[in-house]
Design a protein around this motif. Structure first.
Motif, PDB file in Angstrom:
ATOM      1  N   ILE A 349      -9.264  14.205  20.645  1.00 43.66           N
ATOM      2  CA  ILE A 349      -8.372  15.038  21.450  1.00 43.66           C
ATOM      3  C   ILE A 349      -8.782  14.874  22.910  1.00 43.66           C
ATOM      4  N   ALA A 350      -7.801  14.598  23.769  1.00 42.44           N
ATOM      5  CA  ALA A 350      -8.092  14.296  25.168  1.00 42.44           C
ATOM      6  C   ALA A 350      -7.426  15.307  26.085  1.00 42.44           C
ATOM      7  N   ASP A 411      -1.594   8.883  18.567  1.00 46.24           N
ATOM      8  CA  ASP A 411      -2.887   8.381  19.001  1.00 46.24           C
ATOM      9  C   ASP A 411      -2.643   7.316  20.055  1.00 46.24           C
ATOM     10  N   VAL A 412      -3.288   7.459  21.187  1.00 45.85           N
ATOM     11  CA  VAL A 412      -3.099   6.519  22.285  1.00 45.85           C
ATOM     12  C   VAL A 412      -4.141   5.406  22.175  1.00 45.85           C
ATOM     13  N   MET A 520      -6.030  -2.025  17.305  1.00 44.20           N
ATOM     14  CA  MET A 520      -4.832  -1.633  16.565  1.00 44.20           C
ATOM     15  C   MET A 520      -5.164  -1.316  15.110  1.00 44.20           C
ATOM     16  N   GLY A 521      -6.182  -2.001  14.578  1.00 48.06           N
ATOM     17  CA  GLY A 521      -6.560  -1.757  13.194  1.00 48.06           C
ATOM     18  C   GLY A 521      -6.948  -0.325  12.926  1.00 48.06           C
ATOM     19  N   GLY A 522      -7.523   0.348  13.917  1.00 45.82           N
ATOM     20  CA  GLY A 522      -7.909   1.745  13.724  1.00 45.82           C
ATOM     21  C   GLY A 522      -6.730   2.663  13.536  1.00 45.82           C
ATOM     22  N   GLY A 670      -0.795   2.106  24.542  1.00 48.95           N
ATOM     23  CA  GLY A 670       0.262   2.227  23.557  1.00 48.95           C
ATOM     24  C   GLY A 670       0.046   3.443  22.694  1.00 48.95           C
ATOM     25  N   ALA A 671       1.127   4.072  22.246  1.00 48.26           N
ATOM     26  CA  ALA A 671       1.038   5.261  21.393  1.00 48.26           C
ATOM     27  C   ALA A 671       1.511   4.911  19.995  1.00 48.26           C
ATOM     28  N   VAL A 672       0.746   5.319  19.008  1.00 54.96           N
ATOM     29  CA  VAL A 672       1.109   5.114  17.610  1.00 54.96           C
ATOM     30  C   VAL A 672       1.442   6.463  17.017  1.00 54.96           C
ATOM     31  N   ALA A 673       2.720   6.640  16.612  1.00 61.21           N
ATOM     32  CA  ALA A 673       3.169   7.927  16.097  1.00 61.21           C
ATOM     33  C   ALA A 673       2.404   8.289  14.834  1.00 61.21           C
TER      34      ALA A 673
END
Length: 695
Positions: A349-350, A411-412, A520-522, A670-673
């Motif tokens: 959390i940022a 997640d950014v 990206m794998g995370g 980049g944001a991953v929904a």
């Protein structure tokens, strides 16, 4: 820990039968930072912070309960803790052994310096050396008895652990220390923020001749595929044993200020922080899954110095708990400063992040009653302020339903590659080169001052094999002289700054693309896709395929082959792409194809060559597919290697587009929904392999 439920109706006879005690969870946390008899330059900063982090996690956030009275802390620099002397550690184990019983769970944590010394009983050590954990009262080498005063030797640690297992308790031990390794500091890191948790035996007065004599008795087999033996054995007993080691006995392990970029960050063992960061995100994992995610995060952090080891009963769930899903939401509480969460930087959390406020844990984001901005966050807590967002006005806190949850929206992923300039006076050609590089580099390549937090550190080393070169080192800034031939560098002799800058930019962008693919794998490692996947190998000597134990980071030699075996257990098609990321940052695309429901893929992927040795990675990307659609082909991810010594738009799916941006687009973040009801998400699975020269 799960327990059987007792029925309320008891017969008179059953009341006379003693009932088994409820199983309990215990912890012994040991952190040694400042040493009574060592020079201050050998002291550490992180062990006290490690212990404080672990204690807070266990008592406040763990998926199973740890009563505060059951958590014993031996650490200098932690308020209320006992001192981690040799006798204090022995007493801590004795007190715990007196309390535990069958079915109990014990967590052990060791943070501090390690070292090696000639084995007191050479017949018990293959390499002729004892591995040691150093209590704060560690003394000097005593030549008359052939040992180091007050050292906690691996054999004794095994006996102490065995005393707990003998009572029927399951034991998980984490060792965030190392015992050997040859590295030198070649680039500074943020006010000496990176330190290695190993002490050279000479600092304790162990004679070089004694070390040489001990190593001469080594019985280690010359099999190049063999891993070093476990630093500590778990003793004997009925209870299960799981051990996590930060490094092999021939390696070092770092501590640094974490989390990256956060205000108020403190020195932590990288191994400790990575383990508990992963558990904070996904507590319901097996030890094997936890180990695999730690390896992936090490790759993203560009930590080339350490190979964590994971041993024991790895298929059980962490803390003897149960399976669970990744956590992206937390109960909202009202505190003195407004709305708060018992989740923070450890849960990614940022500050400035927007979260959805939901009436229940089961609500969809579309049911949000409002949104809030994170105004403050530390390791375990966050503060929120309602804001207008997505068409909803700022919510009055008084109107927030009881039992509400705050959920992360995305997640950014940071796609930038931070590169630290070299320290000190450097040749004029180097200064001119870096000035040109800073002017010409795109937004994804960011140069920062020497010592600042970075993914790659540049260094000029006059005493190295290439004194004219600019070396590209890991983010730790440490250099392994024995691996100089595997470390990228760009020579400057007889070259103009523009030519050197072009070579530097090309090398750094190739490194960035490989690292971003792992980043990206995370975001796609937690998936519901039901696809069985195994890596297999065969050698000239063993022609039958055998499974690779990927959590152990298998070692392969030239001419060994790597194969993949996958079976689609879904009711819909799944596309598979298999890539190889070499230790030289080359990305090779080996396969793309579609697995129909029930299909099995058996394919030989590649043969190990002698062109480059080091840490390689096999990346398998699985994506759900619509019938009759085009096969997802990710061969555009391929790239040639970063030389160690060197002087038209496709129509992508949304998933392929995110991969293209990770390494080949121009966006820096980049944001991953996190919420998608369209079905199972794609998966990016990473498997590490070490390649070495054969005999």
């Amino acid at each position: 820990m799960g327990r059987a439920v007792l029925r309320p109706a008891l017969t008179a006879l059953s009341l006379l039968v003693p009932l088994p005690a409820l199983a309990e969870n215990f912890a012994l946390l040991i952190g040694a930072s400042t040493y009574d008899n060592l020079e201050e330059r050998y002291w550490l900063q992180g062990p006290a912070n490690d212990v404080a982090l672990v204690r807070t996690y266990l008592t406040d956030s763990a998926p199973v309960p740890f009563a505060a009275d059951n958590v014993t802390v031996l650490a200098d620099g932690v308020e209320g803790a006992g001192r981690p002397t040799l006798q204090g550690i022995r007493d801590g184990f004795a007190a715990m052994a007196a309390r535990v019983g069958p079915g109990d769970f014990v967590y052990l944590h060791f943070s501090g310096h390690g070292t090696q010394a000639p084995a007191l009983h050479p017949e018990t050590e293959e390499d002729g050396l004892d591995e040691m954990f150093l209590p704060v009262d560690i003394g000097a080498w005593d030549d008359s008895v052939g040992s180091v005063e007050n050292a906690l030797v691996d054999d004794e640690i095994g006996v102490l652990i065995g005393s707990l297992r003998a009572k029927g308790a399951t034991v998980w031990a984490v060792f965030d220390a190392c015992h050997s390794g040859t590295v030198t500091r070649a680039a500074p890191a943020d006010g000496e923020e990176v330190r290695m948790r190993k002490l050279d035996p000479s600092a304790l007065g162990v004679p070089d001749s004694a070390m040489a004599d001990a190593e001469a008795t080594s019985r280690a087999l010359p099999d190049p595929r063999a891993r070093p033996a476990s630093p500590v054995e778990g003793g004997n007993g009925d209870g299960a044993f799981i051990a996590f080691f930060a490094a092999q006995t021939t390696e070092t392990t770092p501590e640094k200020r974490l989390p990256r970029g956060a205000p108020g960050r403190v020195s932590q063992g990288v191994f400790t922080y990575t383990i508990f960061e992963t558990l904070a995100e996904n507590p319901g994992v097996t030890y094997r899954q936890l180990g695999q995610e730690v390896l992936r995060k090490y790759a993203v952090q560009n930590l080339a110095l350490s190979t964590p080891m994971f041993e024991g009963d790895l298929d059980g769930y962490v803390f003897s708990g149960e399976a669970g899903e990744q956590i992206h939401q937390w109960p909202v509480r009202e505190g003195a400063f407004g709305l708060t969460l018992r989740a923070g930087q450890l849960q990614h959390i940022a500050e400035g992040e927007i979260v959805a406020l939901l009436p229940t844990a089961a609500s969809a984001v579309s049911d949000a009653v409002g949104y809030a901005k994170v105004t403050f966050t530390d390791t375990f807590t966050s503060e929120l302020e309602p804001v207008a967002h997505a068409g909803l006005p700022a919510l009055d806190v008084a109107e927030l339903p009881k039992g509400s949850y705050a959920r992360k929206l995305a997640d950014v992923v940071d796609f930038t590659l931070r590169v630290a300039r070299p320290d000190g006076d450097v040749p004029a050609v180097v200064t001119a080169t870096l000035d040109l590089l800073e002017q010409d580099a795109g937004g994804r390549l960011v140069l920062v001052p020497a010592g600042a937090d970075a993914d790659v550190r540049l260094a000029v080393m006059p005493d190295s094999t290439r004194p004219d070169a600019i070396w590209l080192l890991p983010g730790t800034g440490y250099f392994e002289p024995s691996k100089a031939a595997q470390t990228p560098s760009v020579g400057t002799t007889d070259r103009q700054p523009a030519e050197v800058a072009a070579l530097m930019q090309d090398s750094l962008e190739r490194m960035g693309r490989a690292i971003n693919l792992l980043r990206m794998g995370g975001q796609y490692s937690d998936t519901d896709l039901n696809v069985d996947l195994r890596l297999q190998t065969k050698t000239r000597q063993q022609r039958d395929l055998r499974d690779l134990d990927t959590v152990a980071v298998p070692v392969l030699v030239p001419d060994d082959q790597v194969h993949v075996l996958a079976q689609n257990n879904e009711a819909f098609p799944v596309d598979a792409n298999v890539l190889h990321i070499g230790s030289d940052y080359a990305i090779t695309h080996f396969y793309s194809g579609r697995l129909q429901p029930g299909d099995t893929l058996k394919k030989g992927l590649f043969r190990i060559t002698d062109e480059a040795f080091g840490r390689d990675r096999v990346v398998v990307i699985l994506t759900p597919a619509e019938p009759q659609s085009a096969i997802e082909d990710l061969r555009f991810l391929g790239q040639s290697a970063v030389e160690v010594m060197r002087g038209g738009a496709a129509q992508d799916s949304s998933f392929a587009a995110s991969l293209r941006n990770a390494g080949f687009g121009q966006v820096t973040r980049g944001a991953v929904a996190l919420e998608d009801d369209s079905g199972p998400a794609p998966a990016i699975l990473q498997f590490d392999i070490d390649t070495v020269a054969g005999n």
